[in-house]
Design a protein around this motif. Sequence first.
Motif, short mmCIF file in Angstrom:
data_model
loop_
_atom_site.label_atom_id
_atom_site.label_comp_id
_atom_site.label_asym_id
_atom_site.label_seq_id
_atom_site.Cartn_x
_atom_site.Cartn_y
_atom_site.Cartn_z
N HIS A 1 0.82 -1.09 -0.07
CA HIS A 1 -0.10 -0.13 -0.05
C HIS A 1 0.91 1.34 -0.11
CE1 HIS A 1 1.22 0.16 4.28
NE2 HIS A 1 0.59 -1.22 4.37
N GLY A 2 0.46 2.24 -0.17
CA GLY A 2 1.05 3.67 0.20
C GLY A 2 1.70 3.76 1.43
N LYS A 3 2.89 4.65 1.35
CA LYS A 3 3.79 4.49 2.24
C LYS A 3 3.09 5.27 3.89
CE LYS A 3 6.20 8.76 0.99
NZ LYS A 3 7.69 9.45 0.78
N ASN A 4 2.23 6.12 3.65
CA ASN A 4 1.77 6.75 4.79
C ASN A 4 0.48 5.70 5.36
OD1 ASN A 4 3.45 8.96 4.64
ND2 ASN A 4 2.13 10.00 3.33
N ILE A 5 0.07 4.62 4.59
CA ILE A 5 -0.98 3.78 5.40
C ILE A 5 -0.58 2.82 6.39
CG2 ILE A 5 -2.47 2.00 4.67
CD1 ILE A 5 -3.28 4.67 3.76
N GLN A 6 -1.33 2.87 7.46
CA GLN A 6 -1.20 1.61 8.67
C GLN A 6 -2.42 0.98 8.56
OE1 GLN A 6 0.38 3.56 12.39
NE2 GLN A 6 -0.78 1.77 13.41
N LEU A 7 -2.24 -0.44 8.70
CA LEU A 7 -3.33 -1.38 8.62
C LEU A 7 -3.70 -1.51 10.01
CD1 LEU A 7 -2.88 -3.25 5.27
CD2 LEU A 7 -4.24 -1.18 5.80
N SER A 8 -4.75 -2.04 10.27
CA SER A 8 -5.34 -2.64 11.70
C SER A 8 -6.51 -3.50 11.57
CB SER A 8 -5.30 -1.81 12.83
OG SER A 8 -6.33 -0.72 12.24
N HIS A 9 -6.83 -4.11 12.53
CA HIS A 9 -8.12 -5.08 12.89
C HIS A 9 -8.09 -5.99 11.72
CE1 HIS A 9 -9.33 -1.21 14.86
NE2 HIS A 9 -9.98 -2.21 15.91
N GLU A 10 -7.02 -6.91 11.56
CA GLU A 10 -6.85 -7.83 10.61
C GLU A 10 -6.97 -7.26 9.14
OE1 GLU A 10 -9.82 -10.64 11.44
OE2 GLU A 10 -8.82 -11.52 13.30
N ASN A 11 -6.52 -5.94 9.02
CA ASN A 11 -6.55 -5.69 7.60
C ASN A 11 -7.67 -5.04 7.24
OD1 ASN A 11 -3.62 -5.99 7.80
ND2 ASN A 11 -3.59 -7.42 6.02
N LEU A 12 -8.81 -4.87 7.78
CA LEU A 12 -10.03 -4.30 7.77
C LEU A 12 -10.10 -3.05 7.85
CD1 LEU A 12 -12.36 -7.19 9.17
CD2 LEU A 12 -11.52 -6.73 6.83
N THR A 13 -9.09 -2.36 8.73
CA THR A 13 -9.14 -0.98 8.75
C THR A 13 -7.91 -0.28 8.34
OG1 THR A 13 -10.65 -0.87 10.69
CG2 THR A 13 -9.41 0.94 10.44
N ALA A 14 -7.89 0.88 7.52
CA ALA A 14 -6.81 1.55 7.19
C ALA A 14 -6.73 3.02 7.56
CB ALA A 14 -6.64 1.35 5.59
N ALA A 15 -5.57 3.57 7.97
CA ALA A 15 -5.45 4.96 8.34
C ALA A 15 -4.37 5.36 7.87
CB ALA A 15 -5.43 5.08 9.74
N ARG A 16 -4.39 6.74 7.32
CA ARG A 16 -3.31 7.50 7.03
C ARG A 16 -2.71 8.29 7.82
NH1 ARG A 16 -5.59 11.30 4.05
NH2 ARG A 16 -4.52 13.15 5.35
N VAL A 17 -1.46 7.97 8.37
CA VAL A 17 -0.83 8.48 9.55
C VAL A 17 -0.07 9.99 9.71
CG1 VAL A 17 -0.58 6.22 10.58
CG2 VAL A 17 1.18 7.02 9.14
N SER A 18 0.14 10.15 8.24
CA SER A 18 0.78 11.56 8.00
C SER A 18 0.53 11.95 6.96
CB SER A 18 2.38 11.44 8.19
OG SER A 18 2.70 10.45 7.27
#
Length: 1479
Positions: free
Chosen positions: A1048-1065
Amino acid sequence: MAAELHPCSGKLIGLSNSNRTAQRNQPVQEFNHGLVLSREQLKDRDVFTVRIDKKVNSWSGSIEIGVTSLDPAGLDFPSSATGLKGGSWIVSGCSVLRDGRSVLEEYGRDLDQLSEGDRVGIQRSTHGELHLWVNGQDCGAAASGLPTGLWAVVDLYGKCTQVTVVSCEPPSLAERDTERETVEEREQEDEDEEEEVVVFAPLTKCNVNSPAGGGGARLGAVTGGMLTNDALLFHEKCGTLIKLSNNNKTAERRRPLDEFNNGVVMTNRPLRHNEMFEIRIDKLVDKWSGSIEIGVTTHNPNNLDYPATMTNLRSGTIMMSGCGILTNGKGTRREYCEFSLDELQEGDHIGLMHKASGALHFYINGIDQGVAAAQTPAIVYAVVDLYGMAVKVTIVHNHNHSDRLRRNNAIMRALSPDVGRPRPARSLTPDPDTPDRLLFHSNCGQKAAIISEGRTALRPHATDDFNHGVVLSGRPLHSNEVFQVRIDKMVDKWAGSIEIGVTTHNPAYLQLPSTMTNLRSGTWMMTGNGVMHNGTTILDEYGHNLDRLKAGDTVGVVRKEDGSLHFFVNGVAQGPAAWNVPPSVYAVVDLYGQAAQATIMDDVDLPTLPEDSSDGPTVMSPSSPCSVAGGNSANDLRFHQLHGTNAVITNGGRTALRQNCRSEFNDAIVISNRCLRDGELFEIVIQKMVDRWSGSIEAGVTAIRPEELEFPNTMTDIDYDTWMLSGTAIMQDGNTMRNNYGCDLDTLTTGSRIGMMRSATGDLHYYINGVDQGVACTGLPPEVYAVIDLYGQCVQVSITSSSGPQDNSLCTSNITESSFPIHSPVAGVAHRLHSKHGKNVVLLGEGCQAVRVGGYAHGIVFSAKELKTDELFEVKIDEVDDQWSGSLHMGLTTLAPPELPSCPMSGLSPSLTQLRSKVTWLLAGSEVRRNGLLQRQNYGASLDRLTVGNRVGVKRCSDDTMHVLIDGEDMGPAATAVAKNVYAVLDLYGRVTAVSIVSSSVLEDAGSVKAPSLSSDSCSEGEEDRTPVEGGEPALVPNTVMAFLENHGKNIQLSHENLTAARVSSYNQGLLVTAQPLPRQQLFQVLCIDRLNASWTSSLSLGVIGHSPDRLNFPSTACCLKRSVWLLQRDSVFHNSLKICENYGPNLDTCPEGTVLGLLVDGNSCLHLYVNGMDQGVAAQDIPTPCYPLIDLYGQCEQVTIVTNNVATVGGESVKARFQGDMEKADMVDGIKESVCWMPHPEVNPNKTCEYQALCSRFKDLLTLPDGYFNEDAKYNLCYCESCHKLRGDESYHKRGEPPRDYALPFGWCRFALRSEPHCDVSNSFKQWHIAYHGTSVGALRRTLDHAQLLSGTSSIFSVSPVKTEGPNGYSEPEENSSNSLPDRDREVPRVQLSPTMLQYVCHSLPLFSTLFRDPRSHCCHQAQVGFQVCVRPGSYKVGPQTLGAIEPLDPRFSNTEIEWITKDQGGTLLYGLLIRVE
């Protein structure tokens, strides 16, 4: 007389050289005012001759010359010679004009074609005739009856800028040696002198049977050098533009760049049996489509009135045109031979022979193409049509000429060494060890070289030169044989890169061009990400961009057996690029620009081509059978070969484009090749547009035959027999007959489809993207041609596969409510017919078809199951028998077929009108009956008019009404109070003998599959009647569990068994792709948006990508992806970073937190966007398989979560739970079922984040109205701004009340729900009353709310005026000086005016009641208006016409005569909501 010019001349003329030379000043800026006359009057037989000294290319037209009786000394010189009146004869071009009017159209030499140094003269003979002399040759009499005393006239017009008078003497003394011969003519004469003259003698029985005579081409010849009168020559009588020379052996079409027809020539005598007639192509021009045509005719040239083209002749004529045979103008053989006459080059030979057996054979460069016609008349003349590109031909008498033999060998080589032997089957992966191995031909471009035994081609000096790197395969490609090369080496110096394709030219004899796209015949090339045919672009956006390939990448090409051409990039099929490509084509590689070296791949792992040619393309191909008419053999609609000057027809007549689209905006009219049949749709798709011009495509029909049409600049210039749609205006014969038609052609974009149809009743209908826009005009004649004007922004269109006969002979309305697709009655259709039926009925196709096998009655059939609410049961008429009267009956019944006895003939009535054992509602003809009793007459279109192909459907709606649909058009409620448990019933009565089911148990929108709506305790529109989908969506496949991919994009962080994605910066680098491909018909949803950051602008975008993302190098934003990507961004759709659709769905940048967005690819490979469970329609077509959902967390959107069956929505319930069709009590407000539209939990209600609603709320607060008037539950406050109503998927119009009546939603307004009075029966009022609107002023709000009803004396845009008590004729008008002391029976009562539409009607008067206020938050000033949404009791009001004085329709749904409702009943209205609009 003196050879001088008169000193009086045109205002731009300068004289010199003793008045012998005239020059037009400012020749580049001005083209006229260059008139000069002779100094003295002409003497009889004197030829006044001038020499053309200078010409410029800035203008069209050239020198004009003639005579006039006007004295130049007192002449007021006009701007040009054609303006001379009072006895003037002028030769202009090749026309002769007298006093400015044409008297002779085709005369002598074309003066516009003369060059510098040519001489032209004018003469009056002693007999009073006007003669033109060109280069010392008399062109004959141009006019007669000329008076004496004439001055010579010369006009330095257009290109001609300077002339010199050279003589004025009789022809006997004129210089005759000034005749100029061009180099081409001299070479032609030399070549003709070298040819051995052969004359064919009549065949005797002896020489026919001799070996010398049996070969056909080797006939006995007369030896000798003299050509006898018996030789085959061209006849003196010929087409109007033909010039004969070389002893009538050579024919040339004059003005080849201006005219493309009128070039017919015939032989001077009939053909003898077994006599070869052969011609050589001497000259072609690269301007027109089509080329030479050749054949035979029984018509004697002495008696024939020559047509414009020989294929227009409807008797006694057989012609070869292209690669087909036309008999009497109609195609009899489409694929006669492998070679098309349109692909032949200068120097090629064409011949024909009339055999003694009567068979007709054609020869291409000496090769017999076989029998074209088995029986031809005994006496036929050979005929040649110098059409289109063909300009000049010469009869060849020496049939063993070396030039023809050389071309013979070339074509024999092209056919392959195995000519005459059956060719073994070829696989996609040829064996590299076989001698048939594909290699490069040794003949290559000037800067190219072939190494590695023919496997590798390179440009040795790639850094010095960028072109001349063309290489071809050593042999033709076999069908389904893939030619693939690997790029070995690239350089960074140049732009552009490798190009690949195929050509019909043999490399052994081809003079290789600098780049292959310069070749103008027989060539198809993929260049960049476009496809070119003969140097003209036919596809702009096709597949992967070759300019972005790197060393190690592979490209390939294959011609399939069906004639389609496909390209491959790195083993991935890019889809069909062209159609009808001939066999025996050579592969071509152009090592252009960066590409320096390539090697042929002998891979055993070459990709398998899809069986269906529609698989795999990343864009709609104009030549694909799935998108263009070429795929339907039954559809012969094409563009005609005659067209506007700037139009080009390609792709076998299926594609039309405007050349020089950035410098030319008109002169690009194209027309269908034949008349449209009744009910036949002619549909095109827009493939290319430019943003340079205003205006766009115009479409319509004309009764003018293409051969008789003089194509104007634009089709709206035609003043007879033409009907066009331009923008929103319907125009007849150039005059506007109607404005504001249902669509605007100027707003269409690339990918939009436009169709035209003439119905059987003579009505013209337009279709936009398959949707009928209603009747445009009526009274069309029976035979009309479809016309497309590629005007302004529209550059390229192609005919679609939807063109052809359609089923709407019963179309009666201007507005089609819904269009239902036609399904084949085969297994898999959900609806079935019950096994219990009338005695004359037989069921076929597993209960999908019913046929009446005898009589005219006993044809009753039932649906197999009860119909659900709003479920459509639809059938198509398959057969009719006109010996009977009457027609199909259809309706609903409470009679359950399972309760019928096993022997149906004893329990069913002969006809449906007699079925009375249970309650039955039916439509017979146009009458609605209940248990046989007449309930209503003149309901919709009559079923008695049904014919084969028409569709009829019936359904029971949620308001307990029965609706009948004809060809997808809802005829409205036919009956009320229909019971719930009903079956569909129909009677195959009278004419109708067979029907088949075309519906399923799921409500379908045209061409798409709806995903289940998501329900909530929130409402969209309180009065909206939407029925929940029960039990989910049967048509959807079981869901595949989806999760985000680790790449994925370098500012992405996955969670919840890769069901949730957040942009961290930052604001970008937030690209996401799912790990699993998206199955067809599965809805992929993300909870958008978990978190928004208002610090940024813009927001999320999403779409699909057509290739595996495992090794994808993600760019910063999704718009940088340019390979097989479809992206939804804001309110637009992008494909490979190019915008293909605007104004699609809601603006994604305005989506609030908690919005659920979904993607679905339906069974037709169409991409759909879902917003909160609502389908926004088709966003893109031809989505490949597999495809992966793509999300870009950009700007404000920082986090999303995939919605699964186990992941709860923000409201706390799972998606699966909310799919249930049964509504909970929370979904019932005061007894009314609310919309089943998912809305977020109140904590994240999008209403709270809508800036427009917040602004309206702040204005409401400024009004200081008591809170007690308003509903405490804020979820009933609805915003109808563009973003909010699109997010909810609101429809523009709804029905309410008993009986149901239409009303419009108040788009653009914000509604604040009012509290209901305790004494009001809210349940009955909301359900049974009608909805209307009342506009008012801010000052009247409080008083109206205090009394909870509309009162007399309030200030309103609708006058609340006192009127007298209603008399027997309804409401009477108020009278002046009325008294309050009238008796009670004449007491005045208030009357209130309402309207069912707020959007159009109220807005016309609201500016009178606008209030200026300052927003306390932004401190900006705004205009605000207010109004009420009210419930109106049926029967308490009267419908009347509008009183605003408007001429145009105020609302498309409501007539101006029914747009005002008038009531005087004070208890007849109930305030429902306060409406506010802010500008």
